[in-house]
Design an enzyme around this catalytic site. Structure first.
Site, PDB file in Angstrom:
ATOM      1  N   ASP A  12       0.870  -1.180   0.000  1.00 14.01           N
ATOM      2  CA  ASP A  12       0.000   0.000   0.000  1.00 14.01           C
ATOM      3  C   ASP A  12       0.902   1.223   0.000  1.00 14.01           C
ATOM      4  O   ASP A  12       1.640   1.447   0.954  1.00 14.01           O
ATOM      5  CB  ASP A  12      -0.883  -0.016   1.250  1.00 14.01           C
ATOM      6  CG  ASP A  12      -1.982   1.031   1.231  1.00 14.01           C
ATOM      7  OD1 ASP A  12      -1.750   2.139   0.695  1.00 14.01           O
ATOM      8  OD2 ASP A  12      -3.071   0.753   1.766  1.00 14.01           O
ATOM      9  N   VAL A  16       0.624   3.265   6.438  1.00 14.88           N
ATOM     10  CA  VAL A  16      -0.349   3.173   7.532  1.00 14.88           C
ATOM     11  C   VAL A  16      -1.322   4.340   7.459  1.00 14.88           C
ATOM     12  O   VAL A  16      -0.923   5.499   7.432  1.00 14.88           O
ATOM     13  CB  VAL A  16       0.358   3.171   8.902  1.00 14.88           C
ATOM     14  CG1 VAL A  16      -0.667   3.121  10.028  1.00 14.88           C
ATOM     15  CG2 VAL A  16       1.311   1.991   9.000  1.00 14.88           C
ATOM     16  N   HIS A  17      -2.602   4.009   7.442  1.00 15.18           N
ATOM     17  CA  HIS A  17      -3.683   5.003   7.428  1.00 15.18           C
ATOM     18  C   HIS A  17      -4.878   4.351   8.112  1.00 15.18           C
ATOM     19  O   HIS A  17      -4.797   3.211   8.568  1.00 15.18           O
ATOM     20  CB  HIS A  17      -4.001   5.440   5.990  1.00 15.18           C
ATOM     21  CG  HIS A  17      -4.206   4.290   5.046  1.00 15.18           C
ATOM     22  ND1 HIS A  17      -5.432   3.695   4.870  1.00 15.18           N
ATOM     23  CD2 HIS A  17      -3.332   3.610   4.266  1.00 15.18           C
ATOM     24  CE1 HIS A  17      -5.308   2.703   3.997  1.00 15.18           C
ATOM     25  NE2 HIS A  17      -4.039   2.622   3.623  1.00 15.18           N
ATOM     26  N   GLY A  18      -5.979   5.049   8.201  1.00 20.83           N
ATOM     27  CA  GLY A  18      -7.138   4.555   8.942  1.00 20.83           C
ATOM     28  C   GLY A  18      -7.645   3.200   8.496  1.00 20.83           C
ATOM     29  O   GLY A  18      -7.992   2.353   9.314  1.00 20.83           O
TER      30      GLY A  18
END
Length: 158
Positions: A12, A16-18
């Protein structure tokens, strides 16, 4: 040395994201997120920003270079349920070449940039990306495209 408990590896380019923090981590039951990225491993600001997501949702987070991941992941404690996050297929290929035993690689987001072609709604690849994904797959790793856990899995084109 025992094999680390790597539940899933995700490619990705947002790292790191929601969506990773809420949806994926809870769905797979991970308690430790390991971000494998040579740039982020040396960038305190990016680490702090990503660390907020981990802190908010109650899981541990580590930031390792590719080399450090290869050297230390085998020392993980049995209770650590690891979710590896990588920015590119090249990073995952280097982990596989370094001897890390991966079972599943989820391709989540690879944004458009010049020279890339669309292979799914949120995945754009160039020839090198496809070569690396196929290399990983040929090593017996289950490689699939899936944005969120409820979506149908798509295969990487041959």
């Amino acid at each position: 040395m025992t094999s680390p408990n790597i539940l899933l590896t995700r490619i990705d380019n947002r790292l790191v994201h929601g969506q990773v923090g809420v949806t994926w981590t809870s769905t797979i039951g991970a308690n430790l997120l390991v971000v494998v990225d040579d740039v982020v491993a040396n960038d305190d600001i990016q680490q702090k920003l990503m660390g907020i997501t981990a802190e908010t949702y109650g899981f541990g987070i580590r930031f390792f270079t590719i080399e450090k991941t290869i050297n230390v992941i085998g020392k993980a404690a049995p209770h650590q349920k690891i979710f590896l996050i990588c920015r590119t297929p090249q990073t995952v290929r280097k982990l596989v070449e370094g001897g890390i035993d991966l079972k599943d690689v989820n391709v989540g987001n690879m944004h458009f940039s010049e020279g890339k072609k669309q292979i799914s709604s949120k995945v754009y690849v160039d020839d090198q990306d496809l070569t690396d994904l196929r290399f990983i797959k040929q090593r017996g790793v289950n490689v699939f495209i899936q944005d969120v856990p409820g979506d149908q899995k798509e295969q990487i084109p041959d």
